[in-house]
Write a protein that holds these residues in place. Structure first.
Motif, PDB file in Angstrom:
ATOM      1  N   ARG A 193       0.787  -1.213   0.000  1.00 24.72           N
ATOM      2  CA  ARG A 193       0.000   0.000   0.000  1.00 24.72           C
ATOM      3  C   ARG A 193       0.831   1.280   0.000  1.00 24.72           C
ATOM      4  NH1 ARG A 193      -0.466  -1.685   5.349  1.00 24.72           N
ATOM      5  NH2 ARG A 193       0.399  -0.236   6.852  1.00 24.72           N
ATOM      6  N   THR A 194       2.143   1.188   0.207  1.00 23.08           N
ATOM      7  CA  THR A 194       2.960   2.388   0.225  1.00 23.08           C
ATOM      8  C   THR A 194       4.078   2.298  -0.802  1.00 23.08           C
ATOM      9  OG1 THR A 194       4.371   1.478   1.969  1.00 23.08           O
ATOM     10  CG2 THR A 194       2.508   2.830   2.665  1.00 23.08           C
ATOM     11  N   THR A 195       4.646   3.452  -1.109  1.00 24.60           N
ATOM     12  CA  THR A 195       5.752   3.537  -2.062  1.00 24.60           C
ATOM     13  C   THR A 195       6.867   4.338  -1.401  1.00 24.60           C
ATOM     14  OG1 THR A 195       5.143   5.665  -3.040  1.00 24.60           O
ATOM     15  CG2 THR A 195       4.026   3.701  -3.907  1.00 24.60           C
ATOM     16  N   PRO A 196       8.057   4.352  -2.011  1.00 28.41           N
ATOM     17  CA  PRO A 196       9.067   5.295  -1.511  1.00 28.41           C
ATOM     18  C   PRO A 196       8.496   6.707  -1.546  1.00 28.41           C
ATOM     19  CG  PRO A 196      10.052   3.752  -3.057  1.00 28.41           C
ATOM     20  CD  PRO A 196       8.569   3.505  -3.108  1.00 28.41           C
ATOM     21  N   VAL A 197       8.945   7.552  -0.613  1.00 29.61           N
ATOM     22  CA  VAL A 197       8.399   8.906  -0.507  1.00 29.61           C
ATOM     23  C   VAL A 197       8.714   9.686  -1.779  1.00 29.61           C
ATOM     24  CG1 VAL A 197       8.495  11.077   0.761  1.00 29.61           C
ATOM     25  CG2 VAL A 197       8.543   8.907   1.997  1.00 29.61           C
ATOM     26  N   ARG A 198       7.654  10.092  -2.485  1.00 28.94           N
ATOM     27  CA  ARG A 198       7.807  10.824  -3.735  1.00 28.94           C
ATOM     28  C   ARG A 198       7.796  12.334  -3.511  1.00 28.94           C
ATOM     29  NH1 ARG A 198       3.842   7.387  -3.893  1.00 28.94           N
ATOM     30  NH2 ARG A 198       2.216   8.970  -4.137  1.00 28.94           N
ATOM     31  N   ASN A 199       7.080  12.774  -2.483  1.00 34.44           N
ATOM     32  CA  ASN A 199       7.006  14.186  -2.126  1.00 34.44           C
ATOM     33  C   ASN A 199       7.550  14.329  -0.705  1.00 34.44           C
ATOM     34  OD1 ASN A 199       4.166  13.377  -3.635  1.00 34.44           O
ATOM     35  ND2 ASN A 199       5.170  15.151  -4.539  1.00 34.44           N
ATOM     36  N   PRO A 200       8.853  14.593  -0.548  1.00 32.19           N
ATOM     37  CA  PRO A 200       9.510  14.554   0.763  1.00 32.19           C
ATOM     38  C   PRO A 200       8.900  15.534   1.771  1.00 32.19           C
ATOM     39  CG  PRO A 200      11.133  14.629  -1.000  1.00 32.19           C
ATOM     40  CD  PRO A 200       9.811  14.905  -1.627  1.00 32.19           C
ATOM     41  N   LEU A 201       8.981  15.145   3.046  1.00 33.40           N
ATOM     42  CA  LEU A 201       8.534  15.974   4.156  1.00 33.40           C
ATOM     43  C   LEU A 201       9.749  16.421   4.973  1.00 33.40           C
ATOM     44  CD1 LEU A 201       5.536  13.845   5.529  1.00 33.40           C
ATOM     45  CD2 LEU A 201       5.431  15.731   3.887  1.00 33.40           C
ATOM     46  N   ASN A 202       9.634  17.569   5.598  1.00 30.68           N
ATOM     47  CA  ASN A 202      10.663  18.032   6.527  1.00 30.68           C
ATOM     48  C   ASN A 202      10.361  17.391   7.883  1.00 30.68           C
ATOM     49  OD1 ASN A 202      12.171  19.565   8.479  1.00 30.68           O
ATOM     50  ND2 ASN A 202      12.441  21.169   6.948  1.00 30.68           N
ATOM     51  N   ILE A 203      11.019  16.270   8.163  1.00 32.34           N
ATOM     52  CA  ILE A 203      10.710  15.484   9.353  1.00 32.34           C
ATOM     53  C   ILE A 203      11.035  16.246  10.640  1.00 32.34           C
ATOM     54  CG2 ILE A 203      11.065  13.279  10.519  1.00 32.34           C
ATOM     55  CD1 ILE A 203       9.724  13.141   7.788  1.00 32.34           C
ATOM     56  N   GLU A 204      12.082  17.049  10.609  1.00 34.72           N
ATOM     57  CA  GLU A 204      12.463  17.791  11.814  1.00 34.72           C
ATOM     58  C   GLU A 204      11.382  18.808  12.182  1.00 34.72           C
ATOM     59  OE1 GLU A 204      16.240  20.393  13.541  1.00 34.72           O
ATOM     60  OE2 GLU A 204      16.446  19.160  11.723  1.00 34.72           O
ATOM     61  N   ARG A 205      10.900  19.552  11.187  1.00 37.56           N
ATOM     62  CA  ARG A 205       9.836  20.528  11.455  1.00 37.56           C
ATOM     63  C   ARG A 205       8.543  19.840  11.857  1.00 37.56           C
ATOM     64  NH1 ARG A 205      10.465  24.978   6.550  1.00 37.56           N
ATOM     65  NH2 ARG A 205      12.494  25.822   7.201  1.00 37.56           N
ATOM     66  N   LEU A 206       8.242  18.725  11.193  1.00 38.04           N
ATOM     67  CA  LEU A 206       7.033  17.976  11.533  1.00 38.04           C
ATOM     68  C   LEU A 206       7.102  17.467  12.970  1.00 38.04           C
ATOM     69  CD1 LEU A 206       4.356  16.583  10.836  1.00 38.04           C
ATOM     70  CD2 LEU A 206       5.688  14.678   9.886  1.00 38.04           C
ATOM     71  N   SER A 207       8.254  16.922  13.347  1.00 40.00           N
ATOM     72  CA  SER A 207       8.421  16.405  14.713  1.00 40.00           C
ATOM     73  C   SER A 207       8.265  17.508  15.746  1.00 40.00           C
ATOM     74  CB  SER A 207       9.800  15.741  14.852  1.00 40.00           C
ATOM     75  OG  SER A 207       9.939  14.657  13.953  1.00 40.00           O
ATOM     76  N   SER A 265       0.531  13.895  -7.114  1.00 38.20           N
ATOM     77  CA  SER A 265       0.870  13.175  -5.894  1.00 38.20           C
ATOM     78  C   SER A 265       0.804  11.664  -6.032  1.00 38.20           C
ATOM     79  CB  SER A 265      -0.047  13.623  -4.749  1.00 38.20           C
ATOM     80  OG  SER A 265      -1.391  13.285  -5.030  1.00 38.20           O
ATOM     81  N   SER A 266       0.026  11.143  -6.950  1.00 40.27           N
ATOM     82  CA  SER A 266      -0.149   9.705  -7.050  1.00 40.27           C
ATOM     83  C   SER A 266       0.949   9.056  -7.862  1.00 40.27           C
ATOM     84  CB  SER A 266      -1.508   9.383  -7.686  1.00 40.27           C
ATOM     85  OG  SER A 266      -1.611   8.001  -7.954  1.00 40.27           O
ATOM     86  N   ALA A 267       1.268   7.803  -7.504  1.00 44.62           N
ATOM     87  CA  ALA A 267       2.267   7.045  -8.248  1.00 44.62           C
ATOM     88  C   ALA A 267       1.789   6.707  -9.653  1.00 44.62           C
ATOM     89  CB  ALA A 267       2.602   5.753  -7.492  1.00 44.62           C
ATOM     90  N   VAL A 268       0.479   6.741  -9.892  1.00 45.24           N
ATOM     91  CA  VAL A 268      -0.074   6.406 -11.205  1.00 45.24           C
ATOM     92  C   VAL A 268      -0.708   7.627 -11.862  1.00 45.24           C
ATOM     93  CG1 VAL A 268      -0.462   3.987 -10.632  1.00 45.24           C
ATOM     94  CG2 VAL A 268      -2.256   5.648 -10.166  1.00 45.24           C
ATOM     95  N   ALA A 269      -0.294   8.820 -11.445  1.00 45.26           N
ATOM     96  CA  ALA A 269      -0.934  10.043 -11.926  1.00 45.26           C
ATOM     97  C   ALA A 269      -0.857  10.185 -13.439  1.00 45.26           C
ATOM     98  CB  ALA A 269      -0.297  11.261 -11.253  1.00 45.26           C
ATOM     99  N   SER A 270       0.303   9.899 -14.031  1.00 45.65           N
ATOM    100  CA  SER A 270       0.446  10.073 -15.478  1.00 45.65           C
ATOM    101  C   SER A 270      -0.475   9.135 -16.240  1.00 45.65           C
ATOM    102  CB  SER A 270       1.902   9.848 -15.896  1.00 45.65           C
ATOM    103  OG  SER A 270       2.315   8.541 -15.575  1.00 45.65           O
ATOM    104  N   ARG A 271      -0.698   7.945 -15.695  1.00 46.63           N
ATOM    105  CA  ARG A 271      -1.602   7.004 -16.350  1.00 46.63           C
ATOM    106  C   ARG A 271      -3.051   7.454 -16.219  1.00 46.63           C
ATOM    107  NH1 ARG A 271       0.667   1.477 -13.866  1.00 46.63           N
ATOM    108  NH2 ARG A 271       1.288   2.889 -12.199  1.00 46.63           N
ATOM    109  N   VAL A 272      -3.400   7.980 -15.067  1.00 44.31           N
ATOM    110  CA  VAL A 272      -4.757   8.499 -14.877  1.00 44.31           C
ATOM    111  C   VAL A 272      -5.001   9.681 -15.810  1.00 44.31           C
ATOM    112  CG1 VAL A 272      -6.310   9.641 -13.240  1.00 44.31           C
ATOM    113  CG2 VAL A 272      -4.938   7.694 -12.499  1.00 44.31           C
ATOM    114  N   ALA A 273      -3.999  10.540 -15.967  1.00 44.34           N
ATOM    115  CA  ALA A 273      -4.133  11.703 -16.841  1.00 44.34           C
ATOM    116  C   ALA A 273      -4.453  11.292 -18.271  1.00 44.34           C
ATOM    117  CB  ALA A 273      -2.843  12.529 -16.809  1.00 44.34           C
ATOM    118  N   GLY A 274      -3.967  10.126 -18.677  1.00 46.29           N
ATOM    119  CA  GLY A 274      -4.216   9.645 -20.027  1.00 46.29           C
ATOM    120  C   GLY A 274      -5.653   9.262 -20.298  1.00 46.29           C
ATOM    121  N   LEU A 275      -6.472   9.224 -19.257  1.00 49.96           N
ATOM    122  CA  LEU A 275      -7.883   8.867 -19.406  1.00 49.96           C
ATOM    123  C   LEU A 275      -8.737   9.998 -19.960  1.00 49.96           C
ATOM    124  CD1 LEU A 275      -8.588   7.082 -15.985  1.00 49.96           C
ATOM    125  CD2 LEU A 275      -8.303   5.983 -18.197  1.00 49.96           C
ATOM    126  N   LEU A 276      -8.231  11.219 -19.942  1.00 48.69           N
ATOM    127  CA  LEU A 276      -9.073  12.382 -20.199  1.00 48.69           C
ATOM    128  C   LEU A 276      -9.870  12.307 -21.503  1.00 48.69           C
ATOM    129  CD1 LEU A 276     -10.074  15.017 -19.107  1.00 48.69           C
ATOM    130  CD2 LEU A 276      -8.034  16.146 -19.997  1.00 48.69           C
TER     131      LEU A 276
END
Length: 497
Positions: free
Chosen positions: A44-58, A461-472
C-alpha cells in the motif's frame, strides 16, 4: 468464489467500443493490490515521492496543544525531555501509492514508552501548487470529520449499546490536529487515525469469501451513504459547510440548484487548469476544454429542473474510498472528504454508480469498473438494485431521526431545524439517473484534467498520476455518450451558462 480469471466478460451494449485514437493506459496490479490498499506496507505504500521536513514535523507534533495528539505520543505520562529530535529518531515515513489529489503519508512511530506496538498515524497534505483556491480543501475535510465525530458520540450517548448507534452513525477515522502554517511542510496538512481494514480498489471484491458477503458489502456501503445524507448538519456545526444552505423551498427562481452552482465553479477550474498545462500540445488542450464546455452547456439546460434534495454530501463516495472490517462485509471508515459539501444527495449516488460504466481494471483505464462484467451469480448489486437499496436505507435513516432531533434540541434549543430531509424516491431517482451520471462523469473529466495539469508540471501526488491523466479523452467521450443514451426527463430547456 469469484476470481478475475473466472469472471465472464462481455462488451456492454450501451457503451460503444473504444475508438482507435484513444490512448491506452496499461496497469500492472496483483490480486493483493486489487483487494486491499491496507494490506502490508509493501503493497500500500511507495518510496516517498514528495519529501517531508521530518524535523519541522516532529517539532510541530511535540509542541502541539491538542490533548488527543499529546495522548497519542506521550500517553498518560507528562512530557519531560521529549523534543523534536526524540520523536524524529522514532519516526518512519512512507507515502501511500494512491490519491491523485493530496499527498498522503503513513507515519510509523516506534519505541514509545506507553505502547508495546508501533503507533501509525496518517498525514494528509495539500500539494504545493493548486489551480483553484477551492480545490484540495483539506480544511473542509478536517472540519466535517470533527463534526461527524461529535455526531457519532452523541448517538452513542443516546444508545449506549453500540450496535444500535452504528445503524445511523457515519464511520470515520478520528481527526487529531490540523496545521494551517505552510512553513512547516510547505502546505497545510492534518493528522488522523490509521484504520486497519480492507480497501477494495476493484469493486468486484474478488477476495470476498462468498456471493452473500459481496452483496452485504455493497448494501452496507449504501446504508452508510444514506446515513451521511440524513446527518442533522445544522446541529453539529456544519451550518456553513460548503458555503451554502438550503432555501427550504421548491422555488428555484432565485436559488440555483446545487448542480447549477457546481457547473459554474467547475468551468472556472477547467479554464485555470488549461492555462497551467505545460509541455502539452495546446491544440489538444483547447480541444478537450471545448468538449468539457459543450457538455456543461447541455447539463445546464436541465440543471434547474433536477430534484435537488438537500443535505450533507461526501462528494466522492465510491467503493475504494471505504475501509471495510478485516473479516466482515461492514464499512468501518469513510475516507477522502475533501469534496464534501452541502448539496444534492443524488450526486453521491451517481458517483457510486459510475463504476457500472467503467471497464474492469484489466482493460487498462487505470481505474476499476464493472461495465464489461456479467453480474449474475456474483452477489454484486445491479445499478437498479443499488438505487432501490439506497432509497430504502434513506427512508429508514430519515424516519429514525426524530429521537435524535428531540434529544439534541433539548440540549441546544438555539438550533432551529430546517425543512425536513426529503424522502428519496426510486422512480424519481431512476428517471434522473442518466443526468446525474453525466454530471458526475463531467465533474471527473475536470478532476482528471487537474491530474494531467499537475503531472505536466511535476507535482502530481499519485504514483499512477500520469496514467490516470491519459484517461481524459476517453472520459470526455464516455460522458457525452451517457448524456445522449440516458437523457433526463423532458423539461423546459434553459441554460444559465
Amino acid at each position: 468464489s469469484l476470481s478475475p480469471k473466472q469472471t465472464t466478460t462481455h462488451i456492454s451494449n450501451t457503451i460503444p467500443p473504444f475508438p482507435r485514437y484513444c490512448k491506452v493506459v496499461n496497469v500492472t496490479m496483483t490480486s493483493k493490490d486489487a483487494s486491499s490498499r491496507h494490506g502490508n506496507d509493501t503493497v500500500r505504500t511507495t518510496p516517498v515521492r514528495n519529501p517531508l521536513n521530518i524535523e519541522r514535523l516532529s517539532s510541530w507534533i511535540v509542541n502541539h496543544p491538542s490533548p488527543a495528539l499529546q495522548s497519542l505520543i506521550f500517553g498518560a505520562q507528562e512530557k519531560s525531555n521529549q523534543d523534536e529530535q526524540w520523536l524524529k529518531e522514532r519516526m518512519e515515513v512512507k507515502q501511500f501509492g494512491f490519491g491523485q489529489s493530496n499527498p498522503t503519508y503513513l507515519l510509523i512511530i516506534t519505541n514509545l514508552p506507553h505502547r508495546n506496538d508501533a503507533l501509525k498515524v496518517v498525514l494528509r497534505r495539500k500539494p504545493n501548487k493548486v489551480a483553484h483556491p477551492s480545490s484540495h480543501a483539506l480544511h473542509r475535510e478536517f472540519r466535517v470529520l470533527e463534526s461527524l465525530l461529535v455526531y457519532n458520540k452523541q448517538l452513542l450517548e443516546q444508545h449506549p449499546q453500540q450496535q444500535q448507534a452504528f445503524d445511523k452513525s457515519v464511520p470515520i477515522p478520528t481527526p487529531y490536529a490540523y496545521c494551517k502554517d505552510k512553513t512547516i511542510l510547505g502546505a497545510e496538512f492534518y493528522l488522523m487515525e490509521f484504520v486497519q481494514g480492507r480497501i477494495f480498489v476493484d469493486p468486484r471484491m474478488t477476495s470476498m469469501g462468498s456471493e452473500e458477503e459481496r452483496s452485504e458489502a455493497f448494501k452496507d456501503a449504501l446504508r452508510v451513504m444514506a446515513n451521511i445524507h440524513n446527518v442533522p448538519w445544522w446541529l453539529i456545526g456544519l451550518e456553513k459547510h460548503g458555503g451554502r444552505v438550503s432555501s427550504g423551498g421548491k422555488d428555484k427562481t432565485h436559488n440555483p440548484t446545487y448542480i447549477e452552482r457546481q457547473l459554474q465553479r467547475l468551468l472556472q477550474i477547467t479554464s485555470k487548469q488549461s492555462e497551467l498545462m505545460k509541455g502539452s500540445d495546446q491544440g489538444d488542450v483547447q480541444k478537450v476544454e471545448k468538449s468539457i464546455r459543450q457538455i456543461a452547456q447541455v447539463l445546464s439546460q436541465h440543471a434547474s429542473q433536477c430534484p435537488n434534495p438537500f443535505g450533507l454530501l461526501h462528494g466522492d463516495f465510491k467503493i475504494d474510498n471505504l475501509i471495510y472490517h478485516p473479516t466482515e462485509p461492514r464499512v468501518i471508515a469513510v475516507l477522502d472528504w475533501e469534496l464534501s459539501t452541502m448539496g444534492d444527495g443524488y450526486c453521491d449516488l451517481a458517483n457510486f454508480c459510475m463504476m457500472y460504466f467503467m471497464p474492469s481494471i484489466e482493460k487498462g483505464w487505470g481505474v476499476a469498473g464493472l461495465g464489461d462484467m456479467k453480474l449474475e451469480g456474483t452477489g454484486i448489486l445491479t445499478r437498479p438494485q443499488v438505487i432501490s437499496s439506497y432509497c430504502r436505507y434513506h427512508d429508514k435513516a430519515r424516519r429514525g431521526n426524530d429521537e435524535y432531533y428531540l434529544t439534541t434540541m433539548t440540549k441546544n434549543a438555539s438550533s432551529t431545524p430546517p425543512v425536513p430531509t426529503r424522502a428519496a424516491d426510486y422512480n424519481e431517482a431512476m428517471a434522473w439517473a442518466g443526468f446525474y451520471l453525466s454530471f458526475l462523469f463531467f465533474k471527473n473529466c475536470v478532476i482528471v484534467q487537474g491530474v494531467a495539469q499537475r503531472a505536466s508540471i511535476g507535482v502530481a501526488s499519485s504514483a499512477v498520476a500520469s496514467r490516470v491523466a491519459g484517461l481524459l479523452p476517453e472520459m470526455v467521450r464516455l460522458t457525452t455518450h451517457i448524456l445522449k443514451e440516458f437523457p433526463p426527463p423532458k423539461s423546459k430547456l434553459k441554460s444559465n451558462l
